[in-house]
Design a protein around this motif. Structure first.
Motif, PDB file in Angstrom:
ATOM      1  N   SER A   1     -43.335  23.515 -27.115  1.00  0.00           N
ATOM      2  CA  SER A   1     -42.599  22.619 -26.533  1.00  0.00           C
ATOM      3  C   SER A   1     -42.668  22.642 -24.961  1.00  0.00           C
ATOM      4  CB  SER A   1     -40.879  22.295 -26.670  1.00  0.00           C
ATOM      5  OG  SER A   1     -40.394  23.504 -26.608  1.00  0.00           O
ATOM      6  N   LEU A   2     -42.558  21.632 -24.289  1.00  0.00           N
ATOM      7  CA  LEU A   2     -42.720  21.871 -22.640  1.00  0.00           C
ATOM      8  C   LEU A   2     -41.381  21.104 -22.019  1.00  0.00           C
ATOM      9  CD1 LEU A   2     -44.995  22.935 -20.775  1.00  0.00           C
ATOM     10  CD2 LEU A   2     -45.908  20.511 -20.961  1.00  0.00           C
ATOM     11  N   ASN A   3     -40.718  21.901 -21.410  1.00  0.00           N
ATOM     12  CA  ASN A   3     -39.558  21.422 -20.527  1.00  0.00           C
ATOM     13  C   ASN A   3     -40.244  20.273 -19.598  1.00  0.00           C
ATOM     14  OD1 ASN A   3     -38.002  21.221 -18.202  1.00  0.00           O
ATOM     15  ND2 ASN A   3     -36.575  22.646 -19.697  1.00  0.00           N
ATOM     16  N   ILE A   4     -39.590  19.131 -19.571  1.00  0.00           N
ATOM     17  CA  ILE A   4     -40.035  18.153 -18.656  1.00  0.00           C
ATOM     18  C   ILE A   4     -39.937  18.511 -17.039  1.00  0.00           C
ATOM     19  CG2 ILE A   4     -37.715  16.927 -18.740  1.00  0.00           C
ATOM     20  CD1 ILE A   4     -41.386  15.431 -18.765  1.00  0.00           C
ATOM     21  N   GLY A   5     -38.764  19.130 -17.022  1.00  0.00           N
ATOM     22  CA  GLY A   5     -38.500  19.846 -15.568  1.00  0.00           C
ATOM     23  C   GLY A   5     -39.821  20.857 -15.163  1.00  0.00           C
ATOM     24  N   GLN A   6     -40.092  21.515 -15.950  1.00  0.00           N
ATOM     25  CA  GLN A   6     -41.329  22.300 -15.601  1.00  0.00           C
ATOM     26  C   GLN A   6     -42.545  21.791 -15.360  1.00  0.00           C
ATOM     27  OE1 GLN A   6     -41.115  25.655 -15.206  1.00  0.00           O
ATOM     28  NE2 GLN A   6     -43.319  25.464 -14.382  1.00  0.00           N
ATOM     29  N   VAL A   7     -42.813  20.544 -16.062  1.00  0.00           N
ATOM     30  CA  VAL A   7     -43.827  19.645 -15.895  1.00  0.00           C
ATOM     31  C   VAL A   7     -43.715  19.061 -14.396  1.00  0.00           C
ATOM     32  CG1 VAL A   7     -45.046  17.282 -16.402  1.00  0.00           C
ATOM     33  CG2 VAL A   7     -44.204  18.839 -18.367  1.00  0.00           C
ATOM     34  N   TYR A   8     -42.790  18.691 -13.915  1.00  0.00           N
ATOM     35  CA  TYR A   8     -42.702  17.889 -12.584  1.00  0.00           C
ATOM     36  C   TYR A   8     -42.837  19.213 -11.554  1.00  0.00           C
ATOM     37  CZ  TYR A   8     -42.059  13.400 -14.392  1.00  0.00           C
ATOM     38  OH  TYR A   8     -42.234  12.361 -15.119  1.00  0.00           O
ATOM     39  N   THR A   9     -42.033  20.370 -11.968  1.00  0.00           N
ATOM     40  CA  THR A   9     -42.435  21.427 -10.956  1.00  0.00           C
ATOM     41  C   THR A   9     -43.761  21.880 -10.654  1.00  0.00           C
ATOM     42  OG1 THR A   9     -40.027  22.309 -11.501  1.00  0.00           O
ATOM     43  CG2 THR A   9     -41.406  24.069 -10.561  1.00  0.00           C
ATOM     44  N   THR A  10     -44.510  21.906 -12.042  1.00  0.00           N
ATOM     45  CA  THR A  10     -46.015  22.036 -12.098  1.00  0.00           C
ATOM     46  C   THR A  10     -46.656  21.211 -11.186  1.00  0.00           C
ATOM     47  OG1 THR A  10     -45.664  23.522 -13.944  1.00  0.00           O
ATOM     48  CG2 THR A  10     -47.646  22.787 -13.284  1.00  0.00           C
ATOM     49  N   LEU A  11     -46.225  19.920 -11.486  1.00  0.00           N
ATOM     50  CA  LEU A  11     -47.074  18.848 -10.776  1.00  0.00           C
ATOM     51  C   LEU A  11     -46.878  18.904  -9.102  1.00  0.00           C
ATOM     52  CD1 LEU A  11     -46.365  15.804 -13.137  1.00  0.00           C
ATOM     53  CD2 LEU A  11     -48.571  16.928 -12.637  1.00  0.00           C
ATOM     54  N   SER A  12     -45.661  19.249  -8.794  1.00  0.00           N
ATOM     55  CA  SER A  12     -45.421  19.658  -7.424  1.00  0.00           C
ATOM     56  C   SER A  12     -46.095  20.642  -6.650  1.00  0.00           C
ATOM     57  CB  SER A  12     -43.937  19.566  -6.856  1.00  0.00           C
ATOM     58  OG  SER A  12     -43.278  18.451  -7.443  1.00  0.00           O
ATOM     59  N   ARG A  13     -46.356  21.641  -7.379  1.00  0.00           N
ATOM     60  CA  ARG A  13     -47.141  22.679  -6.993  1.00  0.00           C
ATOM     61  C   ARG A  13     -48.608  22.404  -7.135  1.00  0.00           C
ATOM     62  NH1 ARG A  13     -47.229  26.104 -11.294  1.00  0.00           N
ATOM     63  NH2 ARG A  13     -49.610  26.290 -11.315  1.00  0.00           N
ATOM     64  N   LEU A  14     -49.186  21.678  -7.902  1.00  0.00           N
ATOM     65  CA  LEU A  14     -50.607  21.145  -8.182  1.00  0.00           C
ATOM     66  C   LEU A  14     -50.783  20.279  -6.918  1.00  0.00           C
ATOM     67  CD1 LEU A  14     -50.809  20.981 -12.006  1.00  0.00           C
ATOM     68  CD2 LEU A  14     -51.988  22.767 -10.473  1.00  0.00           C
ATOM     69  N   GLU A  15     -49.840  19.418  -6.449  1.00  0.00           N
ATOM     70  CA  GLU A  15     -50.113  18.464  -5.414  1.00  0.00           C
ATOM     71  C   GLU A  15     -50.023  19.207  -4.207  1.00  0.00           C
ATOM     72  OE1 GLU A  15     -48.407  14.067  -4.090  1.00  0.00           O
ATOM     73  OE2 GLU A  15     -46.853  15.709  -5.033  1.00  0.00           O
ATOM     74  N   ARG A  16     -49.311  20.204  -4.055  1.00  0.00           N
ATOM     75  CA  ARG A  16     -49.317  21.004  -2.712  1.00  0.00           C
ATOM     76  C   ARG A  16     -50.474  21.588  -2.601  1.00  0.00           C
ATOM     77  NH1 ARG A  16     -46.022  26.244  -3.979  1.00  0.00           N
ATOM     78  NH2 ARG A  16     -48.180  26.592  -4.488  1.00  0.00           N
ATOM     79  N   ASP A  17     -51.102  22.129  -3.753  1.00  0.00           N
ATOM     80  CA  ASP A  17     -52.419  22.893  -3.732  1.00  0.00           C
ATOM     81  C   ASP A  17     -53.370  22.108  -3.507  1.00  0.00           C
ATOM     82  OD1 ASP A  17     -50.789  25.160  -3.713  1.00  0.00           O
ATOM     83  OD2 ASP A  17     -51.168  25.548  -5.960  1.00  0.00           O
ATOM     84  N   GLY A  18     -53.376  20.845  -3.745  1.00  0.00           N
ATOM     85  CA  GLY A  18     -54.382  19.703  -3.434  1.00  0.00           C
ATOM     86  C   GLY A  18     -55.289  19.626  -4.937  1.00  0.00           C
ATOM     87  N   PHE A  19     -54.857  19.919  -6.102  1.00  0.00           N
ATOM     88  CA  PHE A  19     -55.519  19.822  -7.188  1.00  0.00           C
ATOM     89  C   PHE A  19     -55.129  18.536  -8.034  1.00  0.00           C
ATOM     90  CE2 PHE A  19     -55.129  24.726  -7.494  1.00  0.00           C
ATOM     91  CZ  PHE A  19     -56.397  24.754  -6.632  1.00  0.00           C
TER      92      PHE A  19
END
Length: 187
Positions: A28-46
């Motif tokens: 399973s994937l924690n929805i909070g972790q999904v958004y944290t990862t998306l924020s990091r990926l956005e920060r890194d320009g991915f």
């Protein structure tokens, strides 16, 4: 996340569902972790956030650098040092050095659990093979789980054999002296 976004723009909940479907619900994937990862990926320009939909969901889209990073991830083998530590190996190592722990019982308990899991994975595999072969990603994840379980059981067998072979023989229990000797010792 990048691999899922290669399919097209998605918002967090869609990413979570797509991930869980890809692995057959195994992890399973924690929805909070999904958004944290998306924020990091956005920060890194991915990834880049797109405008929110009328329902308020904000989809994300893969960028060129994100595609490059994804291609690099797929092309780069995992190093053994990149893998998480093995809690079972740590548990057995500590059991071996902790007074009063029955290491053989720890091994047997884990083996029993592994055999149950292996039986369940095998049942799932039989059911999955009878269904349409369209869910190949789930079948591959299931095969990985079966092989890992078999390897763990084999390793536990090795541990048990090593423990039995290398365990020091218990000291013989002190034998009580014959009654005549005890009488002499008292005098």
């Amino acid at each position: 996340m990048l691999a899922l976004l290669e399919r097209g723009p998605m918002y967090g909940y869609q990413l979570r569902v797509a991930f869980e479907e890809s692995v057959g619900g195994t992890w399973s994937l924690n929805i909070g972790q999904v958004y944290t990862t998306l924020s990091r990926l956005e920060r890194d320009g991915f990834v880049v956030a797109l405008p929110a939909s009328e329902g308020g969901q904000r989809p994300y889209e893969l960028t060129g650098p994100g595609r490059t990073e994804l291609a690099s991830w797929f092309a780069t083998p995992l190093e053994r040092t990149d893998r998480p530590r093995d809690e079972l190996a740590i548990k057995l190592a500590l059991a071996m050095t902790t007074p009063g722990v029955d290491v053989a019982a720890v091994v047997q308990s884990q083996r029993t659990s592994g055999m149950r899991a292996l039986q369940e994975y095998t049942r799932l595999k039989v059911r999955s093979d009878k269904r349409a072969q369209g869910d190949l990603s789930w079948l591959l994840v299931l095969d990985a789980m079966i092989f890992q379980c078999e390897a763990e059981i084999r390793w536990l067998d090795h541990c048990e054999a090593t423990i039995l072979r290398d365990r020091p023989a218990p000291a013989p229990a002190a034998q009580p002296a014959p009654a005549a000797d005890r009488e002499e010792a008292k005098s």
